[in-house]
Design a protein around this motif. Structure first.
Motif, PDB file in Angstrom:
ATOM      1  N   ASN A 502       3.242  -0.769   6.766  1.00  0.00           N
ATOM      2  CA  ASN A 502       3.343  -1.490   5.497  1.00  0.00           C
ATOM      3  C   ASN A 502       3.629  -0.564   4.331  1.00  0.00           C
ATOM      4  O   ASN A 502       4.392  -0.907   3.428  1.00  0.00           O
ATOM      5  N   ASN A 505       7.282   0.268   4.582  1.00  0.00           N
ATOM      6  CA  ASN A 505       8.101  -0.878   4.190  1.00  0.00           C
ATOM      7  C   ASN A 505       8.110  -1.080   2.685  1.00  0.00           C
ATOM      8  O   ASN A 505       9.144  -1.348   2.081  1.00  0.00           O
ATOM      9  N   GLN A 506       6.926  -0.947   2.088  1.00  0.00           N
ATOM     10  CA  GLN A 506       6.845  -1.164   0.642  1.00  0.00           C
ATOM     11  C   GLN A 506       7.641  -0.108  -0.119  1.00  0.00           C
ATOM     12  O   GLN A 506       8.336  -0.420  -1.079  1.00  0.00           O
ATOM     13  N   TRP A 794      -4.849  -5.685   6.943  1.00  0.00           N
ATOM     14  CA  TRP A 794      -4.624  -6.603   5.817  1.00  0.00           C
ATOM     15  C   TRP A 794      -5.579  -6.304   4.670  1.00  0.00           C
ATOM     16  O   TRP A 794      -5.174  -6.285   3.503  1.00  0.00           O
ATOM     17  N   VAL A 797      -4.482  -2.941   2.986  1.00  0.00           N
ATOM     18  CA  VAL A 797      -3.204  -3.027   2.278  1.00  0.00           C
ATOM     19  C   VAL A 797      -3.314  -3.898   1.035  1.00  0.00           C
ATOM     20  O   VAL A 797      -2.798  -3.549  -0.030  1.00  0.00           O
ATOM     21  N   PHE A 805       0.997  -7.693   2.289  1.00  0.00           N
ATOM     22  CA  PHE A 805       0.871  -7.336   3.705  1.00  0.00           C
ATOM     23  C   PHE A 805       1.935  -8.050   4.535  1.00  0.00           C
ATOM     24  O   PHE A 805       2.222  -9.231   4.339  1.00  0.00           O
ATOM     25  N   THR A 806       2.519  -7.306   5.449  1.00  0.00           N
ATOM     26  CA  THR A 806       3.505  -7.853   6.379  1.00  0.00           C
ATOM     27  C   THR A 806       3.068  -7.520   7.796  1.00  0.00           C
ATOM     28  O   THR A 806       2.855  -6.342   8.117  1.00  0.00           O
TER      29      THR A 806
END
Length: 846
Positions: A502, A505-506, A794, A797, A805-806
């Protein structure tokens, strides 16, 4: 030498038992050694790094004491006072754009030094010459030294000329070492070092420019830095400088080491707790093997207390051996780093033995061994002699009496107390303790539900599946141990993997899609209109935003000096150094007022300020409370007029402190601006704009967000790699416990396999039954590990990092598949040999 007859009876019997060897205790020793090594090792490394920072404190700090100011130089009176205290050196640092003759540009971290630099240590140059030969000069003869990264980024060689602001400077040599590098924090660009007169000639020093001025002193041996600090504060109470002494040369780095140490210690404690399951399994299997001996002792009149004392003593002796191995390995880690990898470490390390840290790790190991061994030992107390003999056929499933449950709670509570008492952040430690306890309870419930489901399911027609289900709920089944050990390890693995994914990704994907492409810093107020017109012409499809900015440091909250405040750890950064402040007649874009009211656009009354709500709460501030901030050497006390929420994740212009406009009338202010393309822009378009801005406004510093995110992503990747390396110890402990749990039940499985073969079952049918059994166990642990690990990720994050969150199915499913494969592999490893042989050879030993 102590005679054997003088030793306590339980100890004598325990020592005699140990003469026969330690068969079956390999995993017991390995689990304890791994957990203790992790805790002792990270503690020893942290202690060595802290000692290294302290021993190198003067060099890292650049002197005995440093006074730093942002946005202004020390006044003649302030400088004269400092010079009278000891030998003075002045260093200025800022960011700027370096431009080559053919239009290539790069953001650089400028460090301008005087002739006295460095007061301690030595700057190292690629050519091996003195620093004075590579920096200095005037006019067209100005020289500078730069980090090798700048040469590589712009494809340059020493001797080339670059432009910094309005100054053409020759890059005379590569800068390969700075004695005070660690005190500067993380840089967004490569270092460029030049002389102070060259910085003044560059035109970058303007009123309101974001330049940090550092005044460093080398004091006489008899003068204390703290005495100098007190005299300076008394002489100039509104100077607003930040003071740093040799005893705390890099407080941010020290806090980072403390927090990282705490986190890795908790990971090590997880390894130890997982290993505790292996301890319980080993003790349970040992009691099972000693069934005849225990029965004989009871037959001869030995009481349960004596029997338990014998085997508890033996367990603790073996635990002492495992703890000693772990302590030795952990204590050796900083020495291995210092003498084998010192050249690769970014921090100074001074390896020494840390008795307190080793004692703490030993206490963790001892309490874990005691807590997890009492329950299986307590089972002996309530079972009579005849029941012990019958255990060969029908193992007892009775719980220990309440006394032993209570005794087990003592070391368990002591373990919790140690984890919380010695944590850098007790809130995080309490959350960890709660999560660990919850994981144990949930995993035990998962195992019980799995066994109950296997017991109540209709009998399937498949013989292999029927046998697999029976093995899952049979007396003495390894189901609880397998689910517990594998579930904990998988939970940790999935959580770390998802947090890492995450973050990447962010930083690499979602944020750039909605973040500005550029930040422009140090825009002079006189150039604001011209700069905005330039951006509209150079990038007509993009939108820009600019706001005024100053730098200020919070010096008091409700009359309490900042140094006496103890805010939560996630808020403390606000009090560390200078912060950006601004003023606005209206609520800034991206903010929402949640308490109080914004001032009128034409407000001219006493200073008012708006704070971000969460930070205000962390500082104990409410609407109407006063807060004092030093801006440009002047203490400004303002009342809190409004609290607001901010959208930090859009990478827009956000400020913790926003003042009413009249507060800074007449103050030298520079602007900060952003530029955003509605649908993003190509690298070519961004680089073209970067060159145009550098040519038209050489004094403006341009920060490309994409480059900054790449730097942050690289740092996040390094941190994640270090965490994964530490977590691998917990995963290894899980694997060991899994192997031990499955090995402990091999006798009954071999018995089943031989009987089934005698009754005509073929090897493939028996093998399929075991594959199904181990696969179902692995699947149950995998499902829990994925769900619990996802929940933990989760929470981290969304709550701690404030990201969206992904769920990443790839890593989670890979972990689940790995858990099933690992369970099947270890389960079959113990039975494969017997399945290949004839039953007759083994029937004699059953």
């Amino acid at each position: 030498m102590i005679s054997g007859s003088l030793l306590p009876l339980p100890l004598r019997y325990a020592l005699r038992e140990l003469r026969a060897g330690m068969r079956g205790f390999g995993i017991f020793l390995a689990c304890l050694a791994l957990g203790v090594m992790a805790i002792a090792g990270i503690g020893a490394i942290s202690h060595a790094l802290s000692d290294g920072l302290r021993s190198q404190g003067r060099v890292i700090n650049g002197g005995d004491i440093e006074f730093s100011l942002v946005g202004r130089e020390a006044s003649p009176q302030e400088r004269a006072f400092l010079a009278a205290q000891g030998r003075l050196s002045v260093v200025a640092s800022t960011r700027a754009m370096a431009r080559t003759a053919d239009g290539r540009t790069a953001l650089v971290e400028i460090k301008a030094v005087d002739d006295a630099y460095p007061l301690l240590g030595q700057a190292v140059l690629g050519g091996g010459g003195p620093l004075a030969a590579s920096i200095g000069g005037e006019g067209t003869a100005a020289r500078a030294a730069a980090d090798a990264t700048l040469f590589a980024r712009l494809d340059l060689q020493p001797g080339v000329v670059v432009t910094i602001g309005a100054l053409a400077v020759t890059l005379a040599d590569r800068l390969t070492g700075e004695p005070d590098r660690l005190s500067g924090g993380i840089g967004l660009g490569p270092r460029l070092m030049l002389a102070l007169p060259s910085l003044r000639a560059s035109g970058l020093i303007q009123p309101g420019s974001l330049i940090a001025w550092r005044y460093r002193l080398l004091l006489p041996a008899e003068v204390s830095p703290h005495d100098v600090e007190q005299r300076a504060d008394a002489a100039f109470p509104q100077a607003g400088w930040e003071v740093r002494t040799r005893d705390d040369a890099s407080p941010e780095l020290r806090r980072g080491i403390d927090r990282f140490t705490m986190f890795i210690t908790l990971v090590g404690l997880t390894a130890l707790l997982v290993g505790g399951v292996g301890v319980a399994n080993a003790v349970r299997a040992f009691i099972e093997r000693q069934r005849d001996t225990i029965a004989t002792l009871k037959t001869l009149g030995a009481g349960s207390s004596l029997v338990i004392g014998i085997y508890l003593t033996q367990t603790l002796l073996l635990a002492a051996l495992g703890i000693a191995i772990g302590l030795a390995a952990g204590a050796a880690l900083p020495f291995v780093l210092a003498y084998g990898f010192a050249a690769y470490l970014p921090l100074p390390i001074t390896p020494v033995l840390d008795p307190a840290g080793l004692l703490l790790a030993a206490a963790y190991g001892f309490l874990t061994a005691l807590a997890f061994s009492l329950l299986p030992l307590g089972r002996v107390r309530r079972i009579g002699v005849s029941a012990l003999f019958r255990d060969a056929v029908a193992p007892s499933r009775r719980w220990p009496e309440p006394l032993f449950l209570g005794l087990m709670l003592i070391p368990a509570l002591a373990l919790v107390g140690l984890a919380v008492a010695f944590a850098a952040d007790r809130r995080v430690a309490l959350v960890y303790v709660g999560a660990a306890l919850g994981a144990f309870v949930l995993l035990r419930a998962v195992a019980q539900l799995l066994m109950a489901a296997a017991r109540r399911l209709p009998r399937p027609r498949s013989t292999a599946l029927r046998l697999a289900l029976a093995n899952i709920h049979r007396p003495g089944a390894a189901t609880p141990s397998v689910v517990l050990s594998l579930g904990l390890g998988l939970c940790l693995l999935v959580a770390l993997t998802l947090v890492d994914g995450n973050i990447r990704n962010q930083l690499a994907a979602s944020i750039p899609a909605r973040a500005p492409s550029f930040f422009f810093v140090d825009i002079r107020s006189a150039d604001e209109a011209r700069f905005e017109a330039f951006l509209r012409q150079a990038a007509p499809e993009a939108t820009s935003q600019s706001v005024p900015m100053l730098r200020g440091r919070i010096v008091a909250v409700k009359g309490v000096p900042a140094e006496k405040l103890t805010p939560p750890s996630d808020i403390a950064w606000v009090l560390s150094g200078d912060r950006g402040v601004t003023f606005s007649p209206t609520v800034p874009e991206g903010s929402s007022v949640v308490d109080g009211a914004w001032w009128p656009a034409d407000y001219r009354g006493p200073p008012l300020v708006s704070l971000e709500r969460r930070i205000a709460q962390g500082l104990g501030l409410a609407v109407g409370d006063p807060i004092t901030v030093n801006v440009l050497g002047r203490n400004i006390t303002a009342k809190v007029g409004a609290l607001r929420t901010l959208e930090w994740r859009n990478f827009g212009i956000n400020f913790v402190l926003v003042y009413s406009p009249a507060t800074f009338l007449g103050a030298p202010v520079s602007d900060i601006a952003t530029l955003t393309w509605p649908h993003g822009a190509s690298d070519a378009a961004e680089l073209d704009l970067l060159r145009k801005v550098a040519d038209a406004f050489p004094g403006v510093t341009t920060v490309r967000v994409k480059d900054t995110l790449e730097t942050l992503a690289a740092l996040a990747g390094q941190l994640a790699a270090a965490i994964r390396a530490a977590a691998s110890i917990a995963l290894l402990a899980s694997v060991l416990v899994l192997a031990g749990a499955l090995a402990a039940g091999q006798n009954s499985r071999l018995y089943d396999a031989v009987i089934l073969k005698v009754l005509g079952a073929v090897r493939s049918r028996i093998l399929l039954a075991y594959v199904l059994e181990y696969g179902l166990l692995g699947l149950a642990a995998a499902v829990f590990g994925v769900i619990a690990g996802t929940a933990c990720a989760w929470l981290v994050v969304t709550s701690l990092m404030d990201f969206t969150f992904t769920f990443l199915p790839g890593p989670a499913l890979l972990a689940a598949f790995g858990a099933m494969a690992l369970t099947i592999l270890f389960g079959l490893a113990g039975t494969w040999r017997i399945l290949r042989q004839k039953p007759a050879a083994h029937l004699k030993s059953l």
